[in-house]
Write an enzyme that holds these catalytic residues in place. Sequence first.
Site, PDB file in Angstrom:
ATOM      1  N   LEU A 216      11.775 -19.599  -5.210  1.00  0.00           N
ATOM      2  CA  LEU A 216      10.702 -18.810  -4.707  1.00  0.00           C
ATOM      3  C   LEU A 216       9.530 -19.145  -5.492  1.00  0.00           C
ATOM      4  O   LEU A 216       9.421 -19.077  -6.901  1.00  0.00           O
ATOM      5  CB  LEU A 216      11.212 -17.575  -4.710  1.00  0.00           C
ATOM      6  CG  LEU A 216      10.124 -16.286  -4.188  1.00  0.00           C
ATOM      7  CD1 LEU A 216       9.991 -16.571  -2.800  1.00  0.00           C
ATOM      8  CD2 LEU A 216      10.317 -15.059  -4.549  1.00  0.00           C
TER       9      LEU A 216
ATOM     10  N   HIS B 280       2.410   3.471  -9.049  1.00  0.00           N
ATOM     11  CA  HIS B 280       2.375   2.214  -9.624  1.00  0.00           C
ATOM     12  C   HIS B 280       3.526   1.707 -10.099  1.00  0.00           C
ATOM     13  O   HIS B 280       4.050   0.397  -9.935  1.00  0.00           O
ATOM     14  CB  HIS B 280       1.015   1.831 -10.139  1.00  0.00           C
ATOM     15  CG  HIS B 280      -0.317   2.139  -9.463  1.00  0.00           C
ATOM     16  ND1 HIS B 280      -0.347   1.796  -8.195  1.00  0.00           N
ATOM     17  CD2 HIS B 280      -1.498   2.736  -9.616  1.00  0.00           C
ATOM     18  CE1 HIS B 280      -1.493   2.024  -7.511  1.00  0.00           C
ATOM     19  NE2 HIS B 280      -2.182   2.775  -8.674  1.00  0.00           N
TER      20      HIS B 280
ATOM     21  N   ASP C  28       0.982  -1.068  -0.101  1.00  0.00           N
ATOM     22  CA  ASP C  28      -0.018   0.237   0.046  1.00  0.00           C
ATOM     23  C   ASP C  28       0.827   1.252  -0.152  1.00  0.00           C
ATOM     24  O   ASP C  28       2.112   1.083   0.506  1.00  0.00           O
ATOM     25  CB  ASP C  28      -0.899   0.031   1.325  1.00  0.00           C
ATOM     26  CG  ASP C  28      -2.188   0.866   0.924  1.00  0.00           C
ATOM     27  OD1 ASP C  28      -2.452   1.327  -0.127  1.00  0.00           O
ATOM     28  OD2 ASP C  28      -2.918   1.138   2.187  1.00  0.00           O
TER      29      ASP C  28
ATOM     30  N   TRP D  21       2.429   7.964  -2.423  1.00  0.00           N
ATOM     31  CA  TRP D  21       3.954   8.327  -2.762  1.00  0.00           C
ATOM     32  C   TRP D  21       3.903   9.368  -3.998  1.00  0.00           C
ATOM     33  O   TRP D  21       4.650  10.138  -4.023  1.00  0.00           O
ATOM     34  CB  TRP D  21       4.615   6.992  -3.067  1.00  0.00           C
ATOM     35  CG  TRP D  21       5.977   7.075  -3.523  1.00  0.00           C
ATOM     36  CD1 TRP D  21       7.039   6.954  -2.550  1.00  0.00           C
ATOM     37  CD2 TRP D  21       6.649   7.437  -4.774  1.00  0.00           C
ATOM     38  NE1 TRP D  21       8.234   7.123  -3.205  1.00  0.00           N
ATOM     39  CE2 TRP D  21       7.992   7.326  -4.811  1.00  0.00           C
ATOM     40  CE3 TRP D  21       5.799   7.579  -6.007  1.00  0.00           C
ATOM     41  CZ2 TRP D  21       8.728   7.558  -5.758  1.00  0.00           C
ATOM     42  CZ3 TRP D  21       6.737   7.817  -7.237  1.00  0.00           C
ATOM     43  CH2 TRP D  21       7.891   7.750  -6.760  1.00  0.00           C
TER      44      TRP D  21
ATOM     45  N   SER E 133      -7.988  -5.529   4.985  1.00  0.00           N
ATOM     46  CA  SER E 133      -8.481  -5.177   3.580  1.00  0.00           C
ATOM     47  C   SER E 133      -8.933  -6.410   2.769  1.00  0.00           C
ATOM     48  O   SER E 133      -8.450  -6.621   1.747  1.00  0.00           O
ATOM     49  CB  SER E 133      -7.479  -4.253   3.004  1.00  0.00           C
ATOM     50  OG  SER E 133      -7.293  -3.119   3.477  1.00  0.00           O
TER      51      SER E 133
ATOM     52  N   GLY F  81      -0.244   5.167  -4.458  1.00  0.00           N
ATOM     53  CA  GLY F  81      -0.786   6.866  -4.623  1.00  0.00           C
ATOM     54  C   GLY F  81      -0.316   7.720  -3.758  1.00  0.00           C
ATOM     55  O   GLY F  81      -0.152   8.715  -4.401  1.00  0.00           O
TER      56      GLY F  81
HETATM   57  C1  FPP Z   1      -1.942   0.162  -3.218  1.00  0.00           C
HETATM   58  O1  FPP Z   1      -1.444   1.434  -3.472  1.00  0.00           O
HETATM   59  C2  FPP Z   1      -1.262  -0.576  -4.468  1.00  0.00           C
HETATM   60  C3  FPP Z   1      -1.890  -1.050  -5.316  1.00  0.00           C
HETATM   61  C4  FPP Z   1      -3.306  -1.121  -5.518  1.00  0.00           C
HETATM   62  C5  FPP Z   1      -1.532  -1.740  -6.519  1.00  0.00           C
HETATM   63  C6  FPP Z   1      -0.222  -2.454  -6.431  1.00  0.00           C
HETATM   64  C7  FPP Z   1       0.441  -2.960  -7.622  1.00  0.00           C
HETATM   65  C8  FPP Z   1       1.603  -2.956  -8.071  1.00  0.00           C
HETATM   66  C9  FPP Z   1       2.979  -2.200  -7.138  1.00  0.00           C
HETATM   67  C10 FPP Z   1       2.066  -3.323  -9.360  1.00  0.00           C
HETATM   68  C11 FPP Z   1       2.221  -4.825  -9.255  1.00  0.00           C
HETATM   69  C12 FPP Z   1       2.876  -5.360 -10.227  1.00  0.00           C
HETATM   70  C13 FPP Z   1       3.221  -6.641 -10.677  1.00  0.00           C
HETATM   71  C14 FPP Z   1       3.953  -6.985 -11.686  1.00  0.00           C
HETATM   72  C15 FPP Z   1       2.635  -7.539  -9.518  1.00  0.00           C
HETATM   73  P1  FPP Z   1      -2.571   2.679  -3.397  1.00  0.00           P
HETATM   74  O2  FPP Z   1      -2.827   3.070  -4.701  1.00  0.00           O
HETATM   75  O3  FPP Z   1      -3.802   2.123  -2.799  1.00  0.00           O
HETATM   76  O4  FPP Z   1      -2.055   3.745  -2.657  1.00  0.00           O
HETATM   77  P2  FPP Z   1      -2.469   4.784  -1.609  1.00  0.00           P
HETATM   78  O5  FPP Z   1      -3.198   4.106  -0.442  1.00  0.00           O
HETATM   79  O6  FPP Z   1      -1.400   5.700  -1.292  1.00  0.00           O
HETATM   80  O7  FPP Z   1      -3.681   5.501  -2.445  1.00  0.00           O
END
Ligand code: FPP
Length: 248
Positions: free
Chosen positions: A132, A38, A21, A26, A197, A24
């Site tokens: 892994l 992302h 998490d 960041w 969550s 966004g």
């Molecule tokens: C949460 O951050 C993150 C996600 C919903 C997506 C995570 C996905 C990736 C890092 C890409 C994965 C890629 C592969 C290849 C597995 P958020 O957007 O909810 O952050 P916030 O809480 O700050 O809004």
Amino acid sequence: MMNETGKATRQVPSHVAIIMDGNGRWAQARGLDRSQGHVEGVNTVRRITEVASEMGVKYLTLYAFSMENWNRPKDEVDALMHLIGIAIERETPDLIKNNVRLTMIGDVERMPSEALDRLRGCIARTSHCTGLNLNLALSYSARWEIADAARRIAYDALAGKIDAAEINEATVSSYLTTASMPDPDLLIRTGGDLRISNFLLWQIAYAEIYVTPTYWPDFTKDAFREALAQFGKRERRFGLTGEQIRAI
Ligand code: FPP
């Protein structure tokens, strides 16, 4: 390795699950589009896969996209799906080189074929790998998973394949998407929120929980090592007393 009580620490956790998490936040903290978070998050996925593999973790389950995430703005969902497809395509040769096997859990049929085909290709191409197991939770919801398992158990009981009177915890576990994996020993959440969550609700019954305020794009190899070091200091009691555990 010894912990604070002088007792030998447990091994490296077999199964680490991560709620990634903070992408966004960041990005927004830097005046960037959320999707940039992302993009940066994918670099962290690569880094943490490497360090988990180096440390001898057997299963790494990453919450890459929840079923609830489908309700985000379409632009963000599209960008994320595109990114996942691109990243998988790009990383597959390195996964094979590093003996990493890809699997996925979730209602993945909902994903666009561009990403899904690439994921399936990578799963096929890494199916022989024995290091892994990188397990991506995509379009995943623990309540969906448990309801789906209940439905299939009911059908199998009606069909006489299983005896309803014999259904127990092992039966339920064997109908979940994680049937072939041990339960997570350690659940890490980045981004600081103190919630689960809808992630692996059944499987984390006895997982140790580690929450860090660090946003996922900033989560380093050292931060992961620190989470595992903290895990090593915990006394897992599984409902027993400390005295009982120490006597084992
Ligand atoms: C949460 O951050 C993150 C996600 C919903 C997506 C995570 C996905 C990736 C890092 C890409 C994965 C890629 C592969 C290849 C597995 P958020 O957007 O909810 O952050 P916030 O809480 O700050 O809004």
